[in-house]
Design a protein around this motif. Structure first.
Motif, PDB file in Angstrom:
ATOM      1  N   ASP A 141       0.830  -1.205   0.000  1.00 12.68           N
ATOM      2  CA  ASP A 141       0.000   0.000   0.000  1.00 12.68           C
ATOM      3  C   ASP A 141       0.866   1.257   0.000  1.00 12.68           C
ATOM      4  O   ASP A 141       0.585   2.232  -0.713  1.00 12.68           O
ATOM      5  CB  ASP A 141      -0.916   0.014   1.227  1.00 12.68           C
ATOM      6  CG  ASP A 141      -2.147  -0.850   1.046  1.00 12.68           C
ATOM      7  OD1 ASP A 141      -2.380  -1.341  -0.074  1.00 12.68           O
ATOM      8  OD2 ASP A 141      -2.887  -1.044   2.036  1.00 12.68           O
ATOM      9  N   TYR A 142       1.905   1.224   0.826  1.00 15.34           N
ATOM     10  CA  TYR A 142       2.776   2.398   0.917  1.00 15.34           C
ATOM     11  C   TYR A 142       3.451   2.682  -0.416  1.00 15.34           C
ATOM     12  O   TYR A 142       3.528   3.839  -0.856  1.00 15.34           O
ATOM     13  CB  TYR A 142       3.829   2.179   2.009  1.00 15.34           C
ATOM     14  CG  TYR A 142       4.811   3.323   2.126  1.00 15.34           C
ATOM     15  CD1 TYR A 142       4.465   4.491   2.796  1.00 15.34           C
ATOM     16  CD2 TYR A 142       6.081   3.253   1.538  1.00 15.34           C
ATOM     17  CE1 TYR A 142       5.353   5.552   2.891  1.00 15.34           C
ATOM     18  CE2 TYR A 142       6.966   4.308   1.625  1.00 15.34           C
ATOM     19  CZ  TYR A 142       6.600   5.449   2.303  1.00 15.34           C
ATOM     20  OH  TYR A 142       7.475   6.505   2.383  1.00 15.34           O
ATOM     21  N   LEU A 143       3.945   1.653  -1.068  1.00 13.38           N
ATOM     22  CA  LEU A 143       4.624   1.839  -2.344  1.00 13.38           C
ATOM     23  C   LEU A 143       3.657   2.304  -3.430  1.00 13.38           C
ATOM     24  O   LEU A 143       4.012   3.147  -4.270  1.00 13.38           O
ATOM     25  CB  LEU A 143       5.320   0.538  -2.757  1.00 13.38           C
ATOM     26  CG  LEU A 143       6.522   0.127  -1.883  1.00 13.38           C
ATOM     27  CD1 LEU A 143       7.042  -1.238  -2.303  1.00 13.38           C
ATOM     28  CD2 LEU A 143       7.626   1.167  -1.954  1.00 13.38           C
ATOM     29  N   LYS A 144       2.449   1.753  -3.429  1.00 14.67           N
ATOM     30  CA  LYS A 144       1.461   2.225  -4.414  1.00 14.67           C
ATOM     31  C   LYS A 144       1.122   3.693  -4.185  1.00 14.67           C
ATOM     32  O   LYS A 144       1.063   4.499  -5.140  1.00 14.67           O
ATOM     33  CB  LYS A 144       0.201   1.364  -4.331  1.00 14.67           C
ATOM     34  CG  LYS A 144       0.330   0.009  -4.995  1.00 14.67           C
ATOM     35  CD  LYS A 144      -0.997  -0.718  -5.093  1.00 14.67           C
ATOM     36  CE  LYS A 144      -1.459  -1.233  -3.750  1.00 14.67           C
ATOM     37  NZ  LYS A 144      -2.679  -2.083  -3.875  1.00 14.67           N
ATOM     38  N   GLY A 145       0.878   4.051  -2.931  1.00 16.81           N
ATOM     39  CA  GLY A 145       0.572   5.449  -2.623  1.00 16.81           C
ATOM     40  C   GLY A 145       1.725   6.372  -2.963  1.00 16.81           C
ATOM     41  O   GLY A 145       1.520   7.467  -3.503  1.00 16.81           O
ATOM     42  N   SER A 146       2.943   5.933  -2.663  1.00 14.88           N
ATOM     43  CA  SER A 146       4.122   6.745  -2.973  1.00 14.88           C
ATOM     44  C   SER A 146       4.297   6.899  -4.478  1.00 14.88           C
ATOM     45  O   SER A 146       4.653   7.982  -4.968  1.00 14.88           O
ATOM     46  CB  SER A 146       5.374   6.112  -2.365  1.00 14.88           C
ATOM     47  OG  SER A 146       5.281   6.060  -0.957  1.00 14.88           O
ATOM     48  N   GLY A 147       4.059   5.835  -5.215  1.00 15.46           N
ATOM     49  CA  GLY A 147       4.175   5.906  -6.671  1.00 15.46           C
ATOM     50  C   GLY A 147       3.194   6.891  -7.270  1.00 15.46           C
ATOM     51  O   GLY A 147       3.549   7.672  -8.171  1.00 15.46           O
ATOM     52  N   LEU A 148       1.962   6.863  -6.788  1.00 15.95           N
ATOM     53  CA  LEU A 148       0.969   7.812  -7.287  1.00 15.95           C
ATOM     54  C   LEU A 148       1.359   9.240  -6.935  1.00 15.95           C
ATOM     55  O   LEU A 148       1.215  10.163  -7.748  1.00 15.95           O
ATOM     56  CB  LEU A 148      -0.403   7.477  -6.696  1.00 15.95           C
ATOM     57  CG  LEU A 148      -1.064   6.204  -7.225  1.00 15.95           C
ATOM     58  CD1 LEU A 148      -2.305   5.873  -6.406  1.00 15.95           C
ATOM     59  CD2 LEU A 148      -1.443   6.357  -8.693  1.00 15.95           C
ATOM     60  N   ASP A 149       1.851   9.444  -5.717  1.00 18.04           N
ATOM     61  CA  ASP A 149       2.274  10.777  -5.304  1.00 18.04           C
ATOM     62  C   ASP A 149       3.437  11.266  -6.154  1.00 18.04           C
ATOM     63  O   ASP A 149       3.463  12.424  -6.587  1.00 18.04           O
ATOM     64  CB  ASP A 149       2.679  10.759  -3.829  1.00 18.04           C
ATOM     65  CG  ASP A 149       3.100  12.131  -3.339  1.00 18.04           C
ATOM     66  OD1 ASP A 149       2.220  12.991  -3.153  1.00 18.04           O
ATOM     67  OD2 ASP A 149       4.310  12.360  -3.156  1.00 18.04           O
ATOM     68  N   LEU A 150       4.393  10.387  -6.412  1.00 18.90           N
ATOM     69  CA  LEU A 150       5.536  10.756  -7.252  1.00 18.90           C
ATOM     70  C   LEU A 150       5.079  11.142  -8.651  1.00 18.90           C
ATOM     71  O   LEU A 150       5.529  12.151  -9.218  1.00 18.90           O
ATOM     72  CB  LEU A 150       6.520   9.590  -7.317  1.00 18.90           C
ATOM     73  CG  LEU A 150       7.754   9.776  -8.201  1.00 18.90           C
ATOM     74  CD1 LEU A 150       8.622  10.920  -7.692  1.00 18.90           C
ATOM     75  CD2 LEU A 150       8.562   8.489  -8.266  1.00 18.90           C
ATOM     76  N   LEU A 151       4.162  10.366  -9.217  1.00 15.64           N
ATOM     77  CA  LEU A 151       3.679  10.633 -10.566  1.00 15.64           C
ATOM     78  C   LEU A 151       2.945  11.963 -10.647  1.00 15.64           C
ATOM     79  O   LEU A 151       3.275  12.833 -11.474  1.00 15.64           O
ATOM     80  CB  LEU A 151       2.767   9.497 -11.024  1.00 15.64           C
ATOM     81  CG  LEU A 151       2.055   9.691 -12.365  1.00 15.64           C
ATOM     82  CD1 LEU A 151       3.060   9.762 -13.501  1.00 15.64           C
ATOM     83  CD2 LEU A 151       1.032   8.587 -12.601  1.00 15.64           C
ATOM     84  N   PHE A 152       1.952  12.144  -9.786  1.00 17.51           N
ATOM     85  CA  PHE A 152       1.105  13.332  -9.891  1.00 17.51           C
ATOM     86  C   PHE A 152       1.834  14.602  -9.459  1.00 17.51           C
ATOM     87  O   PHE A 152       1.687  15.660 -10.090  1.00 17.51           O
ATOM     88  CB  PHE A 152      -0.166  13.147  -9.072  1.00 17.51           C
ATOM     89  CG  PHE A 152      -1.063  12.066  -9.615  1.00 17.51           C
ATOM     90  CD1 PHE A 152      -1.317  11.962 -10.962  1.00 17.51           C
ATOM     91  CD2 PHE A 152      -1.654  11.130  -8.767  1.00 17.51           C
ATOM     92  CE1 PHE A 152      -2.134  10.968 -11.475  1.00 17.51           C
ATOM     93  CE2 PHE A 152      -2.477  10.128  -9.256  1.00 17.51           C
ATOM     94  CZ  PHE A 152      -2.709  10.047 -10.624  1.00 17.51           C
ATOM     95  N   SER A 153       2.616  14.511  -8.388  1.00 18.52           N
ATOM     96  CA  SER A 153       3.351  15.710  -7.967  1.00 18.52           C
ATOM     97  C   SER A 153       4.463  16.035  -8.964  1.00 18.52           C
ATOM     98  O   SER A 153       4.786  17.213  -9.177  1.00 18.52           O
ATOM     99  CB  SER A 153       3.929  15.523  -6.567  1.00 18.52           C
ATOM    100  OG  SER A 153       4.793  14.402  -6.504  1.00 18.52           O
ATOM    101  N   GLY A 154       5.024  15.013  -9.622  1.00 17.50           N
ATOM    102  CA  GLY A 154       6.024  15.260 -10.654  1.00 17.50           C
ATOM    103  C   GLY A 154       5.432  15.990 -11.846  1.00 17.50           C
ATOM    104  O   GLY A 154       6.023  16.947 -12.364  1.00 17.50           O
ATOM    105  N   ILE A 155       4.265  15.535 -12.283  1.00 13.85           N
ATOM    106  CA  ILE A 155       3.591  16.207 -13.395  1.00 13.85           C
ATOM    107  C   ILE A 155       3.261  17.646 -13.011  1.00 13.85           C
ATOM    108  O   ILE A 155       3.454  18.583 -13.796  1.00 13.85           O
ATOM    109  CB  ILE A 155       2.327  15.448 -13.802  1.00 13.85           C
ATOM    110  CG1 ILE A 155       2.691  14.086 -14.408  1.00 13.85           C
ATOM    111  CG2 ILE A 155       1.491  16.269 -14.792  1.00 13.85           C
ATOM    112  CD1 ILE A 155       1.505  13.189 -14.674  1.00 13.85           C
ATOM    113  N   GLY A 156       2.774  17.825 -11.787  1.00  9.84           N
ATOM    114  CA  GLY A 156       2.443  19.172 -11.325  1.00  9.84           C
ATOM    115  C   GLY A 156       3.657  20.078 -11.290  1.00  9.84           C
ATOM    116  O   GLY A 156       3.574  21.259 -11.665  1.00  9.84           O
TER     117      GLY A 156
END
Length: 409
Positions: A141-156
């Motif tokens: 769960d932590y890795l999935k959440g971190s991956g999504l955060d990395l993706l979306f905050s990176g795009i932002g």
């Protein structure tokens, strides 16, 4: 430079003062309203208070650790040195350098908060008997959440820095528009694409619960698109419910722990509360407030950058990668300072939803007992210090919700 020191001194000083007061009132015994003693024993109140103190202390420690790291990176010049190294390694290719620098700082911040996140989300939850999740499942769960955060905050981040090149003095308005579009898209798509990455959702089966939902929705003059059951018991013994989505993705989600462990009249009170959020347009109102806050935030950021990094803010072209640190620091400090406003607006919506739910069900004893049972099951601090409630509670304290229901009798 003097202006920049003054502004940052005010921001940091305000955060430290609020943090100190938060700690003081978190551990200072608060007067317990007489009403509370009718429903909770002193032992129950003390146990819930100790649990909440533990979780909140870890949350504050994580917040201050990240703030300290960002502050050190900026004011020591280490962040700028790292950015120069990344630019050199990337052959001075700006986009690649920005992406690498973003990834490095993001990873540093994640590592800094990981001990607190793991302690609060896994160790404490097991110690207090809430978690039903194994270690491997937690890490997934932590890795999935971190991956999504990395993706979306990176795009932002890439969009934000592109905007500084495209509109050197008006990028903050463009950033506000990007954020507004993202908030609408996220509200619509999160229940459909993101939430299923973490839980299974199934429609409520035909029967008493579904009939009750249809009946309540009819009283509210609306149709409910979907009522789903989430397999929360895979991770926790806590019970809850929430509403999510926009347009065709609107749905009410009930924890399976709620359906298994609570009587029908209390489930009805929960569903009525969620329907009330829809009936009163709370998702749209929250979006409007969030969008307005986003424009104000980016406008304030631009003003702060003009005095903190005038060489970047006043020249044309994209900001240097190391400016990301000061942007994140500003957002991080403001996120804490804005809590009283955000939570005050949220508590307003929750009070209205409670009031409308009582109008829909007419069952005051069930609403009272629901708040008692949820507080007992989830170890909520029933009567926190008023300062703690003002600063951090998105819902009214349980005793206030009980009192409000009793006054409607």
């Amino acid at each position: 430079m003097v202006k920049a020191q003054f502004v940052w001194g005010i921001l940091l000083g305000a955060v430290l003062i609020l943090s100190a007061l938060y700690l003081l009132f978190l551990f200072l015994p608060a007067p317990v309203p007489a009403l509370v003693g009718q429903y909770f024993s002193p032992a129950e109140l003390e146990r819930a208070r100790r649990y909440q103190q533990t979780v909140r202390l870890l949350g504050l420690a994580a917040y201050l650790t990240k703030a300290g790291l960002l502050w050190w990176l900026w004011w020591s010049g280490q962040g700028a040195s790292m950015a120069r190294l990344v630019l050199k390694w990337s052959g001075h290719r700006y986009c690649l350098a920005l992406a690498l620098f973003f990834g490095g700082i993001w990873l540093l911040l994640r590592l800094a908060e990981l001990p607190f996140t793991f302690s609060s989300g896994f160790v404490v939850q097991h110690r207090w008997g809430f978690s039903t999740q194994g270690l491997l499942s937690w890490w997934l769960d932590y890795l999935k959440g971190s991956g999504l955060d990395l993706l979306f905050s990176g795009i932002g981040t890439l969009l934000l820095f592109w905007s500084t090149a495209r509109w050197p003095t008006g990028w903050w308005a463009a950033a506000g528009l990007f954020l507004a579009a993202w908030m609408v898209i996220e509200t619509m798509l999160w229940p459909v694409f993101v939430a299923p990455l973490f839980n299974r959702f199934e429609p409520v089966a035909d029967g008493p619960i579904k009939d009750m939902v249809v009946r309540l929705a009819g009283r509210a003059g609306m149709e409910v698109e979907e009522v789903l059951v989430m397999d929360a018991s895979r991770r926790t013994t806590k019970a809850n419910a929430y509403f999510a989505g926009l347009g065709g993705t609107k749905r009410i989600v009930l924890y399976d722990t709620l359906l298994k462990n609570y009587p029908p009249e209390e489930i009805e009170a929960v569903v009525a509360h969620e329907i009330a959020h829809w009936a009163r347009g709370h998702i749209v109102r929250s979006l409007v407030w969030g969008i307005a806050g986003g424009f104000a935030l980016f406008g304030a950021l631009y003003a702060v950058l003009r005095i903190s990094a005038p060489g970047e803010a006043l020249r044309g072209g994209p900001y240097a990668p190391h400016i990301l640190i000061i942007i994140w620091l500003f957002f991080h400090l403001l996120s804490f300072l804005a809590l009283p406003v955000q939570n005050s607006l949220s508590r307003q919506l929750e009070r209205e939803a409670d009031r409308v739910a009582l109008e829909l069900t007419g069952n005051i004893p069930a609403m009272v007992q629901l708040h008692v049972d949820l507080a007992r099951c989830n170890l909520q601090d029933v009567a926190p210090a008023p300062f703690v409630e003002w600063l951090t509670y998105s819902h009214p304290a349980p005793w206030r919700r009980i009192e409000a229901a009793l006054k409607a009798w």
